[in-house]
Design an enzyme around this catalytic site. Structure first.
Site, short mmCIF file in Angstrom:
data_model
loop_
_atom_site.label_atom_id
_atom_site.label_comp_id
_atom_site.label_asym_id
_atom_site.label_seq_id
_atom_site.Cartn_x
_atom_site.Cartn_y
_atom_site.Cartn_z
N TYR A 15 0.74 -1.05 -0.19
CA TYR A 15 -0.03 0.02 0.35
C TYR A 15 1.24 1.44 0.18
O TYR A 15 0.52 2.21 -0.65
CB TYR A 15 -0.94 -0.23 1.20
N LYS A 207 4.41 10.16 14.74
CA LYS A 207 4.13 9.23 13.65
C LYS A 207 2.67 8.12 14.37
O LYS A 207 1.82 8.18 14.70
CB LYS A 207 4.69 7.70 12.92
N CYS A 261 -3.91 1.23 9.80
CA CYS A 261 -2.50 2.18 11.23
C CYS A 261 -3.73 2.67 12.13
O CYS A 261 -3.28 1.60 13.20
CB CYS A 261 -3.25 3.37 9.73
#
Ligand code: SAJ
Length: 420
Positions: A15, A207, A261
């Site tokens: 991805y 992140k 995620c």
């Protein structure tokens, strides 16, 4: 465009890796895409994509045809290695770094003096320092002086990956200043956003915190939804009005958090610091409980049997991505042994469910709107009311609120509203 002198090897053609490889090639580099999956590489070498993302097909085809991009299942020498492999969680919610370790070991076999290694995969703090650097050290090269290493997390959103790869701001966390600067200079070839330099552990935590911030806020919205339902209030109205305050941004409630995620990354923090992450942990529990919350609403609406049409099964609107979709979890629950539901699914983004919507809802006792795909704004409610056996609607995303909330032909239930 002149071919830029550096050869880039993107490790992991999924991805993130595939769009990253295509964008590097498009900005003039010679790029090789390395993946152990022979099918992925064979498709790539024929100019075809194994993931669905707007405009990616054209870009990959173009770069393969003009020879800037090619795939390989055997690692090769390059000047830059960009690691974009999955970093999943194990069944007991621990970071599974096996693909990162595998990638570092592959790179170790071909790395040479002057090379740059960039970890793009979302990873727990310490992955660069404690996992990648020790493996690269086995080469005998001086890491930091002969070979440069940094974490630069991808932050692109599925559905807009190509746009965001170019336009987003980036964080670069090197093991030293030189590593950070090398990555910054490389990204400056196509990134239009700002590039911020820090150390690798900080970049890793940034992140994780970005996605955790979103998860915790979605959990807050989901908790608000549950509270409002029992208080006879509409959480969507509360959200709209509260968000008129300049410092408030209540997220949207829904049937749960999907994707690879937001539903995963907060666990990396919990894994590292279980005693200090109670809020983050609780947010995960709340969001993971939402499919069951919806399941219980279904039972309240139609009992344990009936024909159910589900509109939207992907993890979020306007994408074809099913990873961690909360609606798939709901479907699993609806299919369990002690209920007798007949389930029909519609989704314009998933080939096998891309059917005529009025056939899918025909004779249904309940329609569940699982995802607010833009197509669902344009349905013909007269036809839907005509073909359903019972006009029960359970809207988990406030997709039809403005159209049928007060329409007497429907028995409309909105997740988060206790008003009816
Ligand atoms: N969702 C809600 N309520 C909301 C927002 C989202 O229920 O208010 C749900 C969505 O329906 C979906 C899930 O959350 O099931 C996640 O969707 P998303 O659009 O918030 O995020 P992702 O997972 O597609 O992409 C995120 C992005 N991170 C942030 O916005 C902080 C993206 O920038 C990251 O690059 C990506 O994760 C990633 O790869 O980590």
């Amino acid at each position: 465009m002149v071919i830029k002198s550096k050869k880039i090897c993107v490790v992991g053609i999924g991805y993130i890796g595939l769009p990253t490889a295509a964008v590097f090639a498009n900005s003039g580099f010679e790029v090789i895409g390395f993946d152990l999956d022979e099918h992925v590489i064979s498709e790539l070498n024929q100019g075809r994509c194994t993931i669905s993302e707007p405009h990616l097909d054209e870009l990959v085809k173009k770069e393969i045809e003009r020879g800037r991009l090619r795939g390989t299942t055997t690692i090769e020498q390059a000047d830059v290695f960009s690691i974009a492999v999955p970093t999943p969680i194990t069944a007991d919610k621990k970071a599974d770094l096996r693909y990162v370790i595998k990638a570092a070991n592959s790179i170790k076999n071909v790395i040479k003096k002057g090379d740059l290694v960039i970890l793009e995969s979302t990873s727990p703090p310490g992955t660069v320092d404690e996992c990648i650097v020790p493996i690269l050290k086995e080469t005998g090269l001086n890491i930091g002086e002969d070979v440069y290493v940094a974490h630069s997390p991808e932050r692109v959103i599925p559905g807009k990956i190509l746009k965001e790869l170019v336009e987003n701001n980036r964080i670069v966390g090197g093991i030293n200043q030189k590593s950070s600067e090398m990555v910054r200079d490389l990204f400056m070839s196509f990134v239009k956003g700002d590039i911020f330099i820090t150390d690798s552990r900080t970049a890793e935590m940034c992140k994780l915190m970005e996605n955790t911030y979103r998860d915790v806020n979605i959990a807050l919205a989901n908790e608000l939804a549950m509270i409002c339902e029992s208080q006879g209030i509409d959480a969507w109205e509360v959200r709209e009005l509260s968000n008129q305050h300049q410092r408030v941004n209540i997220h949207m409630p829904g049937p749960g958090v999907g994707g690879h995620c937001i539903a995963v990354d907060p666990w990396f923090i919990c894994d590292k610091e279980p005693d200090k992450s109670a809020l983050i942990h609780q947010a995960r529990i709340i969001n993971d409980s939402m499919p069951e919350f919806v399941f219980n609403k279904v039972k309240n609406m139609i009992g344990t049997r009936g024909r159910i049409a589900i509109l939207g099964v992907t993890y979020k609107p306007d994408v074809g991505d099913l990873r961690e979709s909360p609606i798939l979890k709901l479907i699993d629950m609806l299919s369990q042994a002690d209920t007798e539901y007949e389930i029909e699914i519609h989704d314009p983004y998933v080939e096998k469910y891309n059917k005529e919507i009025y056939e899918v809802v025909e004779n249904a006792n309940l329609v569940i709107v699982g995802v607010d795909h833009k197509q669902y704004q344009y349905v013909n409610f007269d036809r839907i009311a005509d073909v359903m056996a019972q006009t029960n609607i359970l809207d988990t995303r406030a997709c039809w609120k403005d159209f049928i909330e007060k329409d007497p032909r429907f028995h409309y239930k909105l997740l988060g509203s206790g008003k009816y």
